[in-house]
Scaffold this active site. Structure first.
Site, PDB file in Angstrom:
ATOM      1  N   GLY A  54       0.840  -1.212   0.000  1.00 33.99           N
ATOM      2  CA  GLY A  54       0.000   0.000   0.000  1.00 33.99           C
ATOM      3  C   GLY A  54       0.869   1.254   0.000  1.00 33.99           C
ATOM      4  N   ARG A  81       0.584  -4.833  -5.221  1.00 33.38           N
ATOM      5  CA  ARG A  81       0.825  -6.063  -4.449  1.00 33.38           C
ATOM      6  C   ARG A  81       1.016  -7.160  -5.491  1.00 33.38           C
ATOM      7  NH1 ARG A  81      -3.258  -3.241  -1.164  1.00 33.38           N
ATOM      8  NH2 ARG A  81      -2.248  -2.592   0.765  1.00 33.38           N
ATOM      9  N   ASP A 123       5.625  -5.137   6.454  1.00 30.98           N
ATOM     10  CA  ASP A 123       6.167  -6.448   6.830  1.00 30.98           C
ATOM     11  C   ASP A 123       5.895  -7.505   5.758  1.00 30.98           C
ATOM     12  OD1 ASP A 123       3.814  -6.622   9.634  1.00 30.98           O
ATOM     13  OD2 ASP A 123       3.508  -6.375   7.483  1.00 30.98           O
ATOM     14  N   THR A 149       4.082   2.485   6.330  1.00 28.94           N
ATOM     15  CA  THR A 149       2.656   2.160   6.395  1.00 28.94           C
ATOM     16  C   THR A 149       1.976   3.169   7.307  1.00 28.94           C
ATOM     17  OG1 THR A 149       0.914   0.609   7.041  1.00 28.94           O
ATOM     18  CG2 THR A 149       2.965   0.450   8.270  1.00 28.94           C
ATOM     19  N   ASP A 180      -0.407   2.499   8.999  1.00 24.54           N
ATOM     20  CA  ASP A 180      -0.874   1.754  10.182  1.00 24.54           C
ATOM     21  C   ASP A 180       0.117   1.816  11.334  1.00 24.54           C
ATOM     22  OD1 ASP A 180      -2.045  -1.006   8.068  1.00 24.54           O
ATOM     23  OD2 ASP A 180      -2.690   1.082   8.286  1.00 24.54           O
ATOM     24  N   ASP A 212       2.357  -0.249  12.291  1.00 22.90           N
ATOM     25  CA  ASP A 212       2.349  -1.496  13.095  1.00 22.90           C
ATOM     26  C   ASP A 212       3.551  -2.370  12.770  1.00 22.90           C
ATOM     27  OD1 ASP A 212      -0.019  -3.407  11.026  1.00 22.90           O
ATOM     28  OD2 ASP A 212       1.675  -2.108  10.535  1.00 22.90           O
ATOM     29  N   ARG A 233      -6.004  -1.273   9.317  1.00 21.81           N
ATOM     30  CA  ARG A 233      -6.111  -2.722   9.082  1.00 21.81           C
ATOM     31  C   ARG A 233      -6.418  -3.390  10.417  1.00 21.81           C
ATOM     32  NH1 ARG A 233      -4.538  -5.262   4.428  1.00 21.81           N
ATOM     33  NH2 ARG A 233      -3.050  -3.653   3.860  1.00 21.81           N
TER      34      ARG A 233
HETATM   35  O1  F6P Z   1      -2.091  -0.987   5.285  1.00 20.34           O
HETATM   36  C1  F6P Z   1      -2.508   0.290   4.907  1.00 20.34           C
HETATM   37  C2  F6P Z   1      -3.985   0.291   4.620  1.00 20.34           C
HETATM   38  O2  F6P Z   1      -4.380   1.587   4.300  1.00 20.34           O
HETATM   39  C3  F6P Z   1      -4.827  -0.219   5.781  1.00 20.34           C
HETATM   40  O3  F6P Z   1      -4.961   0.717   6.822  1.00 20.34           O
HETATM   41  C4  F6P Z   1      -6.117  -0.524   5.056  1.00 20.34           C
HETATM   42  O4  F6P Z   1      -6.935  -1.441   5.746  1.00 20.34           O
HETATM   43  C5  F6P Z   1      -5.590  -1.135   3.744  1.00 20.34           C
HETATM   44  O5  F6P Z   1      -4.297  -0.568   3.531  1.00 20.34           O
HETATM   45  C6  F6P Z   1      -6.454  -0.852   2.546  1.00 20.34           C
HETATM   46  O6  F6P Z   1      -5.900  -1.599   1.477  1.00 20.34           O
HETATM   47  P1  F6P Z   1      -6.248  -1.216  -0.055  1.00 20.34           P
HETATM   48  O7  F6P Z   1      -5.508   0.032  -0.383  1.00 20.34           O
HETATM   49  O8  F6P Z   1      -5.745  -2.407  -0.824  1.00 20.34           O
HETATM   50  O9  F6P Z   1      -7.743  -1.025  -0.115  1.00 20.34           O
END
Ligand code: F6P
Length: 328
Positions: free
Chosen positions: A16, A77, A108, A131, A133, A135, A177
């Site tokens: 992401g 990804r 990670d 990230t 997040d 985390d 997440r």
């Molecule tokens: O890991 C970063 C994040 O923004 C999370 O907080 C969220 O749940 C996820 O990615 C969303 O993923 P995508 O961009 O694939 O919808």
């Protein structure tokens, strides 16, 4: 200084996106050039590795990107990189291009993949944590977290204006997440009356008690921050459950979504990204491999990927207590 340091390195953004990636890219490219290296960018994450989607870079290539959100390399990804065949294709592309080492700006999941890759093929790599997040084990802060927090706090302040005008209760859902870092920090900064996070079991009756206390104190409006991974469900589900037990307030829900992933990085994220970008290239020069650079107590540290991918970042539970006291 390792005499035989790599002469040609690649830098890639994977997983992401988040604000600050371009600041990190800029730091990696300019540090590599500073040390006489050739630097190439890999487009579209690990997919670009497999497809040999490489872009030669010079210091001008990264001018005027420090302040931009997103990533000039784009990201993706890659399911193929999770396969032996995919990684073999990636290795063939990398070696054909004469790339001797890599800097991976990722989370990670990215480090899990590149660790397997570097066990299969001897391409040294250093990871930079990113990230929103926040985390990732092995660093106090990941790139993107501070900017996401400031985005959320600005939005919560705006929501507070309209909540106050209409005497409303707002449930605001934030990203993360399965982590509650964005929720806890932005909840305190935004003055939320309650903060629901995956790290603490949510009890609806507890929320009702807080609302009832506020109601009795003639609080005209309230804001509850809900981390998207909360065990009680998303903001709509929590709001519905609460409403069944306490419906004195006219209620609304705001799901912030991907706005938390964009925007110009804050000063803090730009400095963090610059520090980590320089540290990553210097780690390769020093002969380090399969490690992530991070900042702990404001010091640059190196953590092996193998520890990063299994490590559990300590949650700041002391902030929960602060949030509770200050929400009176
Ligand atoms: O890991 C970063 C994040 O923004 C999370 O907080 C969220 O749940 C996820 O990615 C969303 O993923 P995508 O961009 O694939 O919808």
């Amino acid at each position: 200084m390792n005499k035989k340091h790599p002469k040609k390195i690649a830098v890639v953004t994977t997983g992401g996106d988040c604000p600050g990636l371009n600041a990190a890219i800029r730091a990696v490219v300019r540090t590599g050039i500073y040390h006489g290296m050739e630097v190439v960018g890999i487009m579209q994450g690990y997919e670009g590795m497999i497809n040999a989607d490489f872009v030669p870079l010079n210091s001008h290539s990264v001018s005027n990107i420090l302040q931009r959100g997103g990533t000039i390399f784009k990201t993706a990804r890659s399911e193929r990189f999770k396969t032996t065949e995919g990684r073999k294709l990636a290795y063939e592309s990398i070696s054909k291009a004469g790339i001797e080492a890599m800097v991976v700006i990722g989370g990670d999941g990215s480090f899990r993949g590149i660790e397997i890759f570097s066990r299969e093929y001897s391409i040294p790599s250093i990871g930079i944590p990113k990230t929103i997040d926040n985390d990732i084990y092995g660093t106090d802060y990941a790139i993107g977290f501070d900017t996401a927090l400031n985005t959320v706090v600005q939005v919560v302040d705006k929501i507070r204006d309209t909540a106050d005008s209409h005497n409303r209760l707002f449930f605001v859902e934030v990203m993360g997440r399965d982590a509650g870092m964005i929720a806890i920090y932005s909840g305190i900064a935004g003055g939320a009356e309650a903060i629901l996070i995956p790290e603490q079991k949510t009890r609806i009756e507890q929320i009702v008690k807080i609302l009832d206390r506020g109601w009795k104190r003639k609080k005209s409006s309230m804001i509850i921050i809900v981390a998207e991974g909360d065990d009680a469900g998303n903001a709509y589900e929590v709001a519905a459950e609460v409403k069944k037990r306490f419906n004195q307030y006219d209620t609304r829900v705001s799901v912030l979504g991907h706005m938390q992933r964009g925007g110009s990085p804050t000063c803090s994220d730009r400095v963090l990204a610059s520090r980590l970008g320089v540290a990553a290239v210097e780690a390769l020069i020093g002969g380090k491999n399969n490690e992530m650079v991070g900042v702990v107590n404001n010091e640059i540290v190196h953590t092996p990927y193998s520890e990063v991918v299994v490590g559990k970042k300590k949650f700041p539970y002391d902030l929960l207590k602060i949030a509770e006291v200050l929400s009176l």
